[in-house]
Design a protein around this motif. Structure first.
Motif: not given
Length: 615
Positions: A560-561, A563-567, A579, A581
RNA sequence: GCUUCGAUAGCUCAGCCUGGUAGAGCGUUACCUUGGUAAGGUAAAGGUCGCGGGAUCGAAUCCCGCUCGGAGCUCCA
């Protein structure tokens, strides 16, 4: 009368033969005494009862200082070239013997040639020579008189400047102050445990006892060294911002330097002693000595005042009684920020005193203490109070809650005013952190001089300030505070700027390690301490370990992380997942640690590479 | 410094009273497991029972001394 006084481990003497006709009639047998003060005495022409009394007063006083109750009077003619007659001498010696009511006193036989074997102790007060005459006005006698007159009056001062008797004050809303005020009569602790910070200083791999050293000399592990360095840097920055000039002075001094001798004469202290090449050296117990001796060599004008010298002593040494040493609360070797301000007059001293009060408040908050955690005590002479009520009331008003007051009828110590902030821990122990004093005596003692507006040399008034108190003690207070939080159901933590690790990255699987490395790189280039749990452990285990290390931000990195901007980021303080960035996280850490020193991680970035410190 | 309690594996501790083969959990190492927010599994290694002395056939265990630590007292320029 001349006296050579020696504090001895032991002395053994044997009368050999009569030296003069009027020698005492005794059975010549050897005598051995242990833990004894030996006074070699020469009675001189003109000595009388007054001299005998004075001599015993001085001997008794100095024996009280070295904590010895056994005295041997040893007639010793060679100290003087103008001796009294043997009969006078013997009667004065007997008189001295009879005057020593509080002591276990004995006397070597008079008029005999004696052989003796002696073992003298090695501390600055062990050897002492005195010359006593009928019109003698020695400084010791003054000290004795002053000390016997010293009398304290305890009060509570409220923010309106009113003084209340301690026993009449309502402590309902001020339990910490009550503990401080009634410290001596504080009720017995039911707990029979080490103070919480001792367990924590080990568990958090901060510091530990070092049995191979002397008690009270600690070792600091990487985490502890980091925290200590940051605190040291912070306090030093603050003092330099205020105008302190940082200096460095020796850690040991000659006990027989005149200024030291005069100081020891008045304020016997517990210090480490070292004998080297015939010199009796002692380890400093404050930065005063070095800074005063330095200031004495400065050419000073009133225009240079106030002159502020600062040193962070690593270390100052005090040979506290072994039973008094506890963890990081009371040590024999400690790190003390010490800032002295030489002021041209009392007006300037008071003005400077106010500034330093504000500085100390700022520093103590900066290191992570709150004023609610602290209790203030303020001590002064009655005379100073009567002339400076507004200054004292101003300080109490600023602190915004009642403070403990100790007032002396007369000045005995070198200062006329002193305050301190005390941390009161859960076991009811009060420990001083910040402090400042107005010293009206040492300028003269150390011959520090400045030239005033009228071209006259004057001794400055000196302020002694430690804005934070001993650095080790700050860590003690932070740990005790964390322990208190735990017992109240809160998660313990360090202030973010002091946390050994600020952000931990935990990959779900080893294949995400590379991504963790990249993130770690980005975070650490922003001066944030980040590490990576690269061990082959389950996520649950890694999180648990991070939590037991009190790590503020924990980030689990998986599919998930990547591929994500905010984690999702675990925040220990708010106890939930945020949540954010990574840039937002960096910004928020930067904001929270603004104005605090920055240091890099003091451990390997990878957990698998770290030694485990199990103490 | 005084009084008192304690010291057994790297850590936390059991065993000691009532003397006779050195124990557990955690950690470490190896292997297995490839995981989603506070402990995955199996196995192995690891001890001069703080140090020194005494009594005993025999001491981690009983006695004495010392070292270090805790608590209380005293002290805290």
């Amino acid at each position: 009368m001349r006296i050579l006084q020696l504090h001895c481990d032991s002395i053994e003497f044997t009368p050999v033969k009569k030296e003069i006709k009027s020698a005492e009639e005794i059975e010549p047998s050897s005598k051995k005494l242990d833990e004894v003060v030996v006074a070699f005495v020469a009675i001189e022409d003109g000595d009388n009862s007054v001299v005998a009394k004075k001599a015993m007063l001085e001997i008794t006083e100095s024996m009280k200082k070295v904590g010895c109750k056994k005295l041997l009077l040893y007639p010793y003619a060679h100290l003087s070239s103008k001796l009294a007659s043997p009969s006078t001498a013997l009667s004065i010696l007997k008189e001295m013997e009879s005057l020593a009511t509080d002591l276990e006193v004995s006397r070597a036989p008079f008029g005999w040639t004696k052989s003796y074997k002696i073992q003298v102790k090695g501390h600055p007060l062990a050897e002492n020579s005195k010359t006593i005459t009928a019109d003698d006005t020695d400084s010791t006698s003054d000290a004795v008189k002053a000390e016997s007159k010293i009398q304290s009056y305890w009060h509570i001062m409220t923010t309106d400047g009113k003084m209340h008797k301690v026993e009449e004050f309502n402590f309902a809303k001020h339990s910490g102050l009550e503990v401080l005020a009634k410290y001596e009569s504080a009720k017995k602790r039911s707990v029979d445990e080490p103070p919480p910070h001792v367990r924590l200083m080990k568990k958090m791999a901060i510091a530990d006892y070092e049995p191979a050293s002397d008690s009270g000399n600690m070792r600091f592990f990487p985490n502890g060294r980091l925290i200590k360095s940051l605190l040291e840097r912070y306090v030093t920055d603050k003092v330099m911002e205020y105008g302190g000039l940082e200096v460095e002075t020796p850690i040991m001094y000659d006990s027989h330097h005149p200024s030291m001798e005069s100081y020891f004469h008045r304020f016997p202290a517990r210090q480490y002693n070292i004998n080297s090449e015939g010199k009796q050296l002692f380890l400093r117990f404050a930065a005063c000595f070095g800074q005063f001796l330095m200031a004495k060599d400065f050419q000073l004008s009133y225009k240079n005042m106030p002159l502020k010298l600062y040193e962070l002593t690593r270390y100052s040494f005090r040979k506290e009684q072994s039973g008094e040493l506890v963890g990081l609360r009371r040590l024999r070797a400690f790190t003390m920020p010490d800032c002295h301000a030489m002021c041209k007059d009392m007006e300037q001293a008071k003005e400077e005193f106010r500034k330093r009060f504000d500085l100390s408040r700022e520093v103590i908050k900066g290191v992570g203490m709150e004023e609610a955690d602290l209790e203030m005590a303020i001590r002064f002479t009655e005379e100073f109070y009567n002339e400076n009520k507004s200054l004292i009331e101003e300080l109490v008003k600023k602190i915004g809650k009642p403070v403990l007051v100790e007032m002396w009828k007369e000045r005995f110590f070198y200062f006329v005013l002193k305050w301190e902030f005390n941390y009161v821990d859960s076991m009811g122990k009060a420990s001083a952190l910040s402090t400042d004093q107005i010293d009206v005596e040492n300028g003269k003692r150390y011959n520090i001089e400045f030239i005033d507006e009228n071209n006259k040399p004057l001794n400055p008034i000196i302020l002694h300030n430690s804005p934070s108190g001993a650095i080790e003690r700050v860590i003690y207070a932070l740990l005790e505070k964390a322990a208190k939080d735990t017992s109240e159901g809160k998660k313990p933590q360090f202030p973010l700027w002091l946390a050994p690790t600020q952000v931990r990255l935990i990959p779900v699987k080893p294949e995400f390690l590379d991504y963790c490395e990249k993130l770690a790189e980005k975070i650490s280039t922003n001066d944030i301490r980040v590490d990576v749990d690269d061990r082959n452990e389950s996520v649950g285990k890694s999180i648990r370990d991070a939590e037991t290390e009190w790590i503020r931000y924990i980030i689990v990195i998986g599919e998930k992380e990547v591929n994500a901007e905010k984690i999702g980021i675990r925040d220990r303080k708010s106890a939930d997942a945020k949540i954010l960035s990574i840039d937002e996280l960096i910004k928020s850490i930067k904001e929270e640690t603004l104005g605090k020193p920055l240091m890099r991680l003091n451990m390997n970035k990878h957990l698998s590479k770290r030694p485990q410190i199990m103490v």
